[in-house]
Design a protein around this motif. Sequence first.
Motif, PDB file in Angstrom:
ATOM      1  N   ALA A 519       0.811  -1.223   0.000  1.00  0.00           N
ATOM      2  CA  ALA A 519       0.000   0.000   0.000  1.00  0.00           C
ATOM      3  C   ALA A 519       0.840   1.268   0.000  1.00  0.00           C
ATOM      4  N   CYS A 520       2.149   1.149  -0.039  1.00  0.00           N
ATOM      5  CA  CYS A 520       3.005   2.340  -0.008  1.00  0.00           C
ATOM      6  C   CYS A 520       2.811   3.183  -1.263  1.00  0.00           C
ATOM      7  N   ASP A 521       2.835   4.488  -1.063  1.00  0.00           N
ATOM      8  CA  ASP A 521       2.713   5.429  -2.177  1.00  0.00           C
ATOM      9  C   ASP A 521       4.108   5.902  -2.547  1.00  0.00           C
ATOM     10  N   HIS A 522       4.505   5.623  -3.779  1.00  0.00           N
ATOM     11  CA  HIS A 522       5.840   5.991  -4.239  1.00  0.00           C
ATOM     12  C   HIS A 522       5.823   7.246  -5.104  1.00  0.00           C
ATOM     13  N   GLY A 523       4.756   8.006  -4.989  1.00  0.00           N
ATOM     14  CA  GLY A 523       4.687   9.295  -5.655  1.00  0.00           C
ATOM     15  C   GLY A 523       4.660   9.182  -7.169  1.00  0.00           C
ATOM     16  N   ALA A 524       5.491   9.979  -7.812  1.00  0.00           N
ATOM     17  CA  ALA A 524       5.503  10.036  -9.276  1.00  0.00           C
ATOM     18  C   ALA A 524       6.104   8.800  -9.898  1.00  0.00           C
ATOM     19  N   ILE A 525       6.784   7.995  -9.079  1.00  0.00           N
ATOM     20  CA  ILE A 525       7.427   6.805  -9.641  1.00  0.00           C
ATOM     21  C   ILE A 525       6.379   5.733  -9.928  1.00  0.00           C
ATOM     22  N   MET A 526       5.658   5.343  -8.898  1.00  0.00           N
ATOM     23  CA  MET A 526       4.644   4.297  -9.028  1.00  0.00           C
ATOM     24  C   MET A 526       3.598   4.523  -7.958  1.00  0.00           C
ATOM     25  N   GLY A 527       2.364   4.279  -8.250  1.00  0.00           N
ATOM     26  CA  GLY A 527       1.272   4.489  -7.326  1.00  0.00           C
ATOM     27  C   GLY A 527       1.117   3.353  -6.352  1.00  0.00           C
ATOM     28  N   PRO A 528       0.179   3.477  -5.380  1.00  0.00           N
ATOM     29  CA  PRO A 528      -0.072   2.416  -4.413  1.00  0.00           C
ATOM     30  C   PRO A 528      -0.499   1.131  -5.107  1.00  0.00           C
ATOM     31  N   GLY A 529       0.049   0.023  -4.632  1.00  0.00           N
ATOM     32  CA  GLY A 529      -0.308  -1.273  -5.176  1.00  0.00           C
ATOM     33  C   GLY A 529       0.527  -1.692  -6.356  1.00  0.00           C
ATOM     34  N   GLU A 530       1.326  -0.797  -6.916  1.00  0.00           N
ATOM     35  CA  GLU A 530       2.135  -1.157  -8.079  1.00  0.00           C
ATOM     36  C   GLU A 530       3.449  -1.823  -7.691  1.00  0.00           C
ATOM     37  N   VAL A 531       3.881  -1.618  -6.462  1.00  0.00           N
ATOM     38  CA  VAL A 531       5.084  -2.287  -5.966  1.00  0.00           C
ATOM     39  C   VAL A 531       4.650  -3.288  -4.903  1.00  0.00           C
ATOM     40  N   THR A 532       4.959  -4.548  -5.135  1.00  0.00           N
ATOM     41  CA  THR A 532       4.557  -5.605  -4.202  1.00  0.00           C
ATOM     42  C   THR A 532       5.785  -6.374  -3.734  1.00  0.00           C
ATOM     43  N   VAL A 533       5.573  -7.178  -2.691  1.00  0.00           N
ATOM     44  CA  VAL A 533       6.656  -8.002  -2.161  1.00  0.00           C
ATOM     45  C   VAL A 533       6.152  -9.425  -1.985  1.00  0.00           C
ATOM     46  N   SER A 534       7.074 -10.351  -2.077  1.00  0.00           N
ATOM     47  CA  SER A 534       6.806 -11.754  -1.749  1.00  0.00           C
ATOM     48  C   SER A 534       7.544 -12.076  -0.461  1.00  0.00           C
ATOM     49  N   ILE A 535       6.917 -12.926   0.373  1.00  0.00           N
ATOM     50  CA  ILE A 535       7.468 -13.200   1.692  1.00  0.00           C
ATOM     51  C   ILE A 535       7.521 -14.701   1.920  1.00  0.00           C
ATOM     52  N   GLY A 536       8.703 -15.144   2.390  1.00  0.00           N
ATOM     53  CA  GLY A 536       8.859 -16.521   2.826  1.00  0.00           C
ATOM     54  C   GLY A 536       9.063 -16.550   4.324  1.00  0.00           C
ATOM     55  N   VAL A 537       8.341 -17.428   5.027  1.00  0.00           N
ATOM     56  CA  VAL A 537       8.372 -17.490   6.487  1.00  0.00           C
ATOM     57  C   VAL A 537       8.931 -18.838   6.917  1.00  0.00           C
ATOM     58  N   ALA A 538       9.841 -18.784   7.904  1.00  0.00           N
ATOM     59  CA  ALA A 538      10.397 -20.017   8.473  1.00  0.00           C
ATOM     60  C   ALA A 538      10.411 -19.896   9.985  1.00  0.00           C
ATOM     61  N   LEU A 539       9.957 -20.948  10.683  1.00  0.00           N
ATOM     62  CA  LEU A 539       9.979 -20.983  12.140  1.00  0.00           C
ATOM     63  C   LEU A 539      11.209 -21.758  12.599  1.00  0.00           C
ATOM     64  N   ALA A 540      11.912 -21.183  13.574  1.00  0.00           N
ATOM     65  CA  ALA A 540      13.148 -21.799  14.055  1.00  0.00           C
ATOM     66  C   ALA A 540      12.864 -23.127  14.734  1.00  0.00           C
ATOM     67  N   ARG A 541      13.742 -24.082  14.486  1.00  0.00           N
ATOM     68  CA  ARG A 541      13.651 -25.389  15.110  1.00  0.00           C
ATOM     69  C   ARG A 541      14.910 -25.619  15.959  1.00  0.00           C
ATOM     70  N   PRO A 542      14.841 -26.524  16.915  1.00  0.00           N
ATOM     71  CA  PRO A 542      16.013 -26.781  17.756  1.00  0.00           C
ATOM     72  C   PRO A 542      17.238 -27.076  16.909  1.00  0.00           C
ATOM     73  N   GLY A 543      18.336 -26.433  17.214  1.00  0.00           N
ATOM     74  CA  GLY A 543      19.583 -26.634  16.496  1.00  0.00           C
ATOM     75  C   GLY A 543      19.770 -25.727  15.312  1.00  0.00           C
ATOM     76  N   ASP A 544      18.759 -24.926  14.951  1.00  0.00           N
ATOM     77  CA  ASP A 544      18.885 -24.024  13.800  1.00  0.00           C
ATOM     78  C   ASP A 544      19.813 -22.860  14.130  1.00  0.00           C
ATOM     79  N   ASP A 545      20.731 -22.571  13.234  1.00  0.00           N
ATOM     80  CA  ASP A 545      21.440 -21.308  13.280  1.00  0.00           C
ATOM     81  C   ASP A 545      20.862 -20.415  12.190  1.00  0.00           C
ATOM     82  N   PHE A 546      21.430 -19.237  12.007  1.00  0.00           N
ATOM     83  CA  PHE A 546      20.840 -18.319  11.039  1.00  0.00           C
ATOM     84  C   PHE A 546      20.917 -18.889   9.624  1.00  0.00           C
TER      85      PHE A 546
END
Length: 592
Positions: A519-546
């Motif tokens: 929903a961010c407004d990027h002004g003259a560059i691109m309007g709301p909704g024209e820039v999107t993101v994809s998100i990957g989610v991971a939950l930490a498990r025992p023994g996980d490092d970064f």
Amino acid sequence: MAMIAARVLLGLCAWLALGLAAPAFAAVPDHWITLENACHAVGVTPPAGQDGRMPAQFSCTPDPRDYQHGSLWIKVNAGTLAQAGANPVLMVHSSRFDALRVGFFYADGSVDWQGVARGDYGARWRLGGQIAFIPPDRDAPLSGVVLRFDRVSSAPMLRMRLIDGGQAQLQATAMASMIGAALMLLALGAVYNFGLAIAVRRQFPAWQGAWATCMVAWGAMWSQFHLFFLPGLAGAVSAQACTALSCLATLLATFSLLTALDPVHVPKWLGRVTRAVAITCCALGVPLSVMRSGPMEFWAGLLGILVLLLLVLAGSCLIVAWRRGSAPAKAFVGAWAVPMIVMGSSGIIDVSHAFWGGGSQMMVLAASSWQTVWLAVAATRRFMGMRIERDRALMAEAAAQEQARRDPLTGLRNRRGFLEAIAPLLDRVNETGGPTLDEGDTVALLLLDVDRFKMINDSHGHEAGDAVLVTLARRLARWDGALCISARLGGEEFALLTSGMGRFAALQLAESVRAGLGACDHGAIMGPGEVTVSIGVALARPGDDFAALYRTADAALYAAKHQGRNRVVIAPDVVYAESEHGLVMPRIASID
């Protein structure tokens, strides 16, 4: 607290200054009794409690002999007595004797004897190192005064005066005020300097605190203030202790001065000679303090010469350090100059009759109070300046370290800062064994990537692409807090690491982030909704490092891209397969 302390110090200084100025307004002069204007005789010390038989003849030559093991009789001349008025009070300012008897003779032939002895001054002691003898009122006028000193240490050092009774009371009040203010300033200075020594871990305030403590003890004993609490110390014991304390104070003051100055600003030979003379003065004070007979005037004169030499050497250290650019020398010169001038002038000029008999002792006590206040203020300013500079340096260092952990474009943490910030959270998961995915206290990594960011750069230019990243970073920073850590890992890739969330809550947060960024407004560059993101989610498990958590979140992000972008995929929704390198990868052949 600092304002209150400053007001107390200023008030005490004002009171002390008023007391020092008071002698200028005294209307009634003192009439001093000296060996030059009185007659004397030497006799055998009578048994305790007896007045003894007065000598038949008195000599008026100012050089009595062989009195230190007997009794010294002093007869006040009629002229001096007549000038003192109808109701005089006899004040004695010396106490190195075993006993003192005073006889007041009246015209009708009656005599009134009064006396004090070592350890027993009764109610006759006064502040300022004085002993007061008040003749009783009689119809007959006072015709003579005779004093008998038993085993007095030094006749030339005796100081006695006659003064009007009303004026004596006024002087006693003024003297008490001056001494009380000076001792209070010195006591506060001692406490302050010891506290400063502990706070800044420097030798100078410790030496200064020791000097101020020594001056408090000396001032209390010289003024007889300690007789409020220890009346048995009246007399020679206190006088001997004063001599020892004054020599010790000289040594402590010298070390205080030398430690205040940087060694590079004072020649080594000058510092060594100054220390040697100070130690010699202190050592000479030991036999002088216990001496009750013998050539006391000679040893006192020798000590006076050494003190003058020490003042010259200490002043030279101060001047040389000043000329070599020493900041402490410039800051403390006003503090050291006054006591040096006072001690130097009192060693050359006879000031024993000044300040109602307080003489050089009262001047030294006042100068020491001045020095204490000046050094406290100067040292505070100096150390506060050093503290401010140190704090600024630490702040600058912290800012530089923080800058090294921040992305210069967006202001978010960079990869280094992100790894340092999330390390404690991952360590906690591994230490506790890690909760299951359905529990509410776990760590989740949200990996974000801007969709089709290369097309934005190609169509609008890299400056426009940077502006888009800055806008997204500002919105992403809204989620940053104690339980959510944000960062820009590189390029168009961002990350959020959260704690205290289960699977459902982490998924809801990711959806909120995706919608908010979209929903961010990027002004003259691109309007709301024209820039999107994809998100990957991971939950930490025992023994996980970064690295392991990142690989899992990256696989989910890869799946989100493959499924059409602008969406959230959580790691358990991805079907995994082991690669030949042992990495967990989604079973997706390619993405658009």
